[in-house]
Design an enzyme around this catalytic site. Structure first.
Site, PDB file in Angstrom:
ATOM      1  N   ASP A  46       0.846  -1.200   0.000  1.00  0.00           N
ATOM      2  CA  ASP A  46       0.000   0.000   0.000  1.00  0.00           C
ATOM      3  C   ASP A  46       0.882   1.251   0.000  1.00  0.00           C
ATOM      4  O   ASP A  46       1.543   1.560   0.983  1.00  0.00           O
ATOM      5  CB  ASP A  46      -0.885   0.011   1.257  1.00  0.00           C
ATOM      6  CG  ASP A  46      -1.824   1.215   1.265  1.00  0.00           C
ATOM      7  OD1 ASP A  46      -2.928   1.090   0.706  1.00  0.00           O
ATOM      8  OD2 ASP A  46      -1.446   2.276   1.796  1.00  0.00           O
ATOM      9  N   TYR A  51       3.271   9.698  -0.575  1.00  0.00           N
ATOM     10  CA  TYR A  51       4.333   9.102   0.242  1.00  0.00           C
ATOM     11  C   TYR A  51       5.708   9.301  -0.404  1.00  0.00           C
ATOM     12  O   TYR A  51       6.737   9.104   0.249  1.00  0.00           O
ATOM     13  CB  TYR A  51       4.109   7.604   0.469  1.00  0.00           C
ATOM     14  CG  TYR A  51       2.811   7.235   1.156  1.00  0.00           C
ATOM     15  CD1 TYR A  51       2.002   8.204   1.762  1.00  0.00           C
ATOM     16  CD2 TYR A  51       2.381   5.919   1.196  1.00  0.00           C
ATOM     17  CE1 TYR A  51       0.809   7.854   2.370  1.00  0.00           C
ATOM     18  CE2 TYR A  51       1.192   5.562   1.817  1.00  0.00           C
ATOM     19  CZ  TYR A  51       0.401   6.542   2.389  1.00  0.00           C
ATOM     20  OH  TYR A  51      -0.778   6.187   2.992  1.00  0.00           O
ATOM     21  N   LYS A  76      -2.609   5.939  -4.334  1.00  0.00           N
ATOM     22  CA  LYS A  76      -3.695   6.887  -4.028  1.00  0.00           C
ATOM     23  C   LYS A  76      -3.403   8.237  -4.649  1.00  0.00           C
ATOM     24  O   LYS A  76      -2.242   8.667  -4.695  1.00  0.00           O
ATOM     25  CB  LYS A  76      -3.846   7.063  -2.501  1.00  0.00           C
ATOM     26  CG  LYS A  76      -3.727   5.788  -1.708  1.00  0.00           C
ATOM     27  CD  LYS A  76      -3.998   5.962  -0.233  1.00  0.00           C
ATOM     28  CE  LYS A  76      -3.607   4.711   0.531  1.00  0.00           C
ATOM     29  NZ  LYS A  76      -2.193   4.594   0.874  1.00  0.00           N
ATOM     30  N   HIS A 109      -7.404   9.708  -2.077  1.00  0.00           N
ATOM     31  CA  HIS A 109      -6.745   9.617  -0.769  1.00  0.00           C
ATOM     32  C   HIS A 109      -7.559  10.285   0.349  1.00  0.00           C
ATOM     33  O   HIS A 109      -7.702   9.743   1.431  1.00  0.00           O
ATOM     34  CB  HIS A 109      -5.355  10.256  -0.892  1.00  0.00           C
ATOM     35  CG  HIS A 109      -4.362   9.783   0.117  1.00  0.00           C
ATOM     36  ND1 HIS A 109      -3.015   9.716  -0.154  1.00  0.00           N
ATOM     37  CD2 HIS A 109      -4.499   9.351   1.401  1.00  0.00           C
ATOM     38  CE1 HIS A 109      -2.377   9.262   0.917  1.00  0.00           C
ATOM     39  NE2 HIS A 109      -3.247   9.047   1.869  1.00  0.00           N
TER      40      HIS A 109
HETATM   41  P1  NDP Z   1       0.623   1.088  11.834  1.00  0.00           P
HETATM   42  O1  NDP Z   1      -0.525   0.760  12.702  1.00  0.00           O
HETATM   43  O2  NDP Z   1       0.976   0.187  10.744  1.00  0.00           O
HETATM   44  O3  NDP Z   1       1.874   1.316  12.787  1.00  0.00           O
HETATM   45  C1  NDP Z   1       3.137   1.659  12.296  1.00  0.00           C
HETATM   46  C2  NDP Z   1       3.999   2.035  13.492  1.00  0.00           C
HETATM   47  O4  NDP Z   1       4.121   0.906  14.345  1.00  0.00           O
HETATM   48  C3  NDP Z   1       5.400   2.438  13.124  1.00  0.00           C
HETATM   49  O5  NDP Z   1       5.802   3.409  14.061  1.00  0.00           O
HETATM   50  C4  NDP Z   1       6.186   1.137  13.308  1.00  0.00           C
HETATM   51  O6  NDP Z   1       7.514   1.467  13.627  1.00  0.00           O
HETATM   52  C5  NDP Z   1       5.470   0.493  14.472  1.00  0.00           C
HETATM   53  N1  NDP Z   1       5.398  -0.973  14.424  1.00  0.00           N
HETATM   54  C6  NDP Z   1       5.168  -1.747  13.358  1.00  0.00           C
HETATM   55  N2  NDP Z   1       5.091  -3.039  13.692  1.00  0.00           N
HETATM   56  C7  NDP Z   1       5.271  -3.086  15.038  1.00  0.00           C
HETATM   57  C8  NDP Z   1       5.294  -4.155  15.968  1.00  0.00           C
HETATM   58  N3  NDP Z   1       5.103  -5.424  15.577  1.00  0.00           N
HETATM   59  N4  NDP Z   1       5.497  -3.844  17.280  1.00  0.00           N
HETATM   60  C9  NDP Z   1       5.672  -2.562  17.673  1.00  0.00           C
HETATM   61  N5  NDP Z   1       5.652  -1.502  16.835  1.00  0.00           N
HETATM   62  C10 NDP Z   1       5.446  -1.774  15.512  1.00  0.00           C
HETATM   63  O7  NDP Z   1       0.368   2.581  11.329  1.00  0.00           O
HETATM   64  P2  NDP Z   1       0.553   3.429   9.983  1.00  0.00           P
HETATM   65  O8  NDP Z   1       0.006   4.739  10.300  1.00  0.00           O
HETATM   66  O9  NDP Z   1       1.903   3.314   9.440  1.00  0.00           O
HETATM   67  O10 NDP Z   1      -0.473   2.758   8.969  1.00  0.00           O
HETATM   68  C11 NDP Z   1      -0.147   1.643   8.160  1.00  0.00           C
HETATM   69  C12 NDP Z   1      -0.321   1.984   6.704  1.00  0.00           C
HETATM   70  O11 NDP Z   1      -1.615   2.521   6.441  1.00  0.00           O
HETATM   71  C13 NDP Z   1       0.620   3.090   6.186  1.00  0.00           C
HETATM   72  O12 NDP Z   1       1.953   2.645   5.986  1.00  0.00           O
HETATM   73  C14 NDP Z   1      -0.092   3.496   4.934  1.00  0.00           C
HETATM   74  O13 NDP Z   1       0.180   2.561   3.901  1.00  0.00           O
HETATM   75  C15 NDP Z   1      -1.544   3.445   5.363  1.00  0.00           C
HETATM   76  N6  NDP Z   1      -2.045   4.764   5.819  1.00  0.00           N
HETATM   77  C16 NDP Z   1      -3.020   5.372   5.060  1.00  0.00           C
HETATM   78  C17 NDP Z   1      -3.537   6.587   5.423  1.00  0.00           C
HETATM   79  C18 NDP Z   1      -4.595   7.207   4.578  1.00  0.00           C
HETATM   80  O14 NDP Z   1      -4.906   8.397   4.770  1.00  0.00           O
HETATM   81  N7  NDP Z   1      -5.193   6.484   3.651  1.00  0.00           N
HETATM   82  C19 NDP Z   1      -3.081   7.302   6.624  1.00  0.00           C
HETATM   83  C20 NDP Z   1      -2.078   6.570   7.382  1.00  0.00           C
HETATM   84  C21 NDP Z   1      -1.610   5.354   6.985  1.00  0.00           C
HETATM   85  P3  NDP Z   1       8.774   0.796  12.842  1.00  0.00           P
HETATM   86  O15 NDP Z   1       8.638   1.122  11.395  1.00  0.00           O
HETATM   87  O16 NDP Z   1       9.937   1.484  13.505  1.00  0.00           O
HETATM   88  O17 NDP Z   1       8.699  -0.666  13.139  1.00  0.00           O
END
Ligand code: NDP
Length: 296
Positions: A46, A51, A76, A109
């Site tokens: 995704d 991004y 998006k 988006h």
């Molecule tokens: P997530 O819920 O996926 O959380 C990501 C965060 O959690 C990062 O800080 C990551 O840090 C940490 N993390 C990941 N795995 C673990 C784990 N197993 N244990 C502890 N910490 C963990 O949130 P996101 O906001 O990144 O959302 C995911 C995806 O959704 C985005 O990448 C994007 O593709 C999409 N998105 C879409 C939006 C929209 O407006 N349509 C808005 C926001 C997100 P680290 O990388 O350091 O592991």
């Protein structure tokens, strides 16, 4: 071979339920993260124009040595490109950056209600054009509330295949989810492990520190992130966790060897605060969040 279940969208396109999100992954780290995810079994990526890492997503898929058809790729539309000709130009750039002649799913988006008189309906019709041309196998929306979905239904003959919205234990948007489910729109959870609750200051703490989730995790010998993803999967959502850390990328797909009980699901449901971590979709305007689309 991936063991991730698939879901048939309302247009017949098949989506892998758990994907890999790449928001906030720096371009120079994206190809390696995507390749790692694909190497261990993810088959769904995704990304988004905003991004700034579509080109590196395409590179990561090629580096993994997979056929393009084996990977479900979502992107998006840039918030600044809602006018039909801008949307067409932006979409061409997406395909060029990904190095592919199609995406599997293309989303609006944010609805941007104040932009161009709130005319996301014209934007949606351009996405349908991409679908008719076969350049987007499926088209959907993101961050749409029920009023936006109602308007699309009233003014067009089609419904989006997917609505990608903020959903995690502290903010479940039940009304939007139920509205979508009644119309065959798949809810895809962004921040599915609650990332927005720990990378942005909010009115509540991190979902990963929640004692209810922690107790369930201990009972299953799993991590809080895995329990949170499992809750989303068992409730039928698509989930797209993001990580740049190899151990977490592996941990987040290792969620198909345990099952939450109905009581455990209900306990996580009970954590909903009704308060979003991300912006109110109506407040996301081009003025506040717009960005120039980078050259592909
Ligand atoms: P997530 O819920 O996926 O959380 C990501 C965060 O959690 C990062 O800080 C990551 O840090 C940490 N993390 C990941 N795995 C673990 C784990 N197993 N244990 C502890 N910490 C963990 O949130 P996101 O906001 O990144 O959302 C995911 C995806 O959704 C985005 O990448 C994007 O593709 C999409 N998105 C879409 C939006 C929209 O407006 N349509 C808005 C926001 C997100 P680290 O990388 O350091 O592991």
């Amino acid at each position: 071979m991936s063991n991730v279940p698939t879901i048939d969208l309302n247009d017949g396109v098949c989506i892998t339920q758990l994907g890999f999100g790449v928001f906030q992954i720096k371009p120079d780290e994206t190809a390696a993260a995507v390749k790692r995810a694909l190497d261990i079994g993810y088959r769904h990526i995704d990304t988004a124009e905003m991004y700034g890492n579509e080109r590196e997503v395409g590179q990561g898929i090629r580096d993994a040595g997979l056929d393009r058809a084996e990977v479900f790729v979502t992107s998006k539309l840039n918030n600044g490109c809602h006018e039909p000709d801008d949307a067409r130009r932006a979409f061409d750039k997406t395909l060029e950056a990904l190095g592919s002649d199609y995406v599997d799913l293309f989303l609006i988006h944010w609805p941007l209600p104040t932009l161009y008189g709130g005319d996301f309906v014209s934007t949606w019709k351009v996405l349908e054009e991409f679908s008719r041309e076969g350049r987007a196998r499926s088209v959907g929306v993101s961050n749409f509330q029920t009023a936006h979905l109602e308007r699309l239904a009233a003014e067009t003959g089609t419904v989006p295949s997917v609505n990608q919205i903020e959903v995690h234990p502290y903010f479940a948007q039940r009304q939007v989810q139920e509205f979508g489910a009644a119309r065959g729109i798949l809810t895809q959870a962004w921040s599915p492990i609650g990332g927005i609750t720990f990378y942005r200051e909010g009115s509540h703490g991190s979902t990963l520190d929640d004692p209810v989730i922690g107790a369930i995790a201990r009972a299953h010998g799993k991590s809080p992130a895995q329990v949170t993803l499992r809750w989303g999967l068992q409730e039928g959502r698509s989930v797209i966790p993001k990580s740049t850390k190899p151990t977490r990328i592996a941990e987040n797909i290792d969620v198909f060897d345990f099952e939450l009980s109905a009581d455990e699901i209900a306990a996580v449901d009970g954590l909903d605060t009704g308060r979003r971590g991300g912006p109110e979709p109506g407040a996301v305007t081009l003025e506040a969040y717009g960005r120039e689309i980078p050259d592909a």
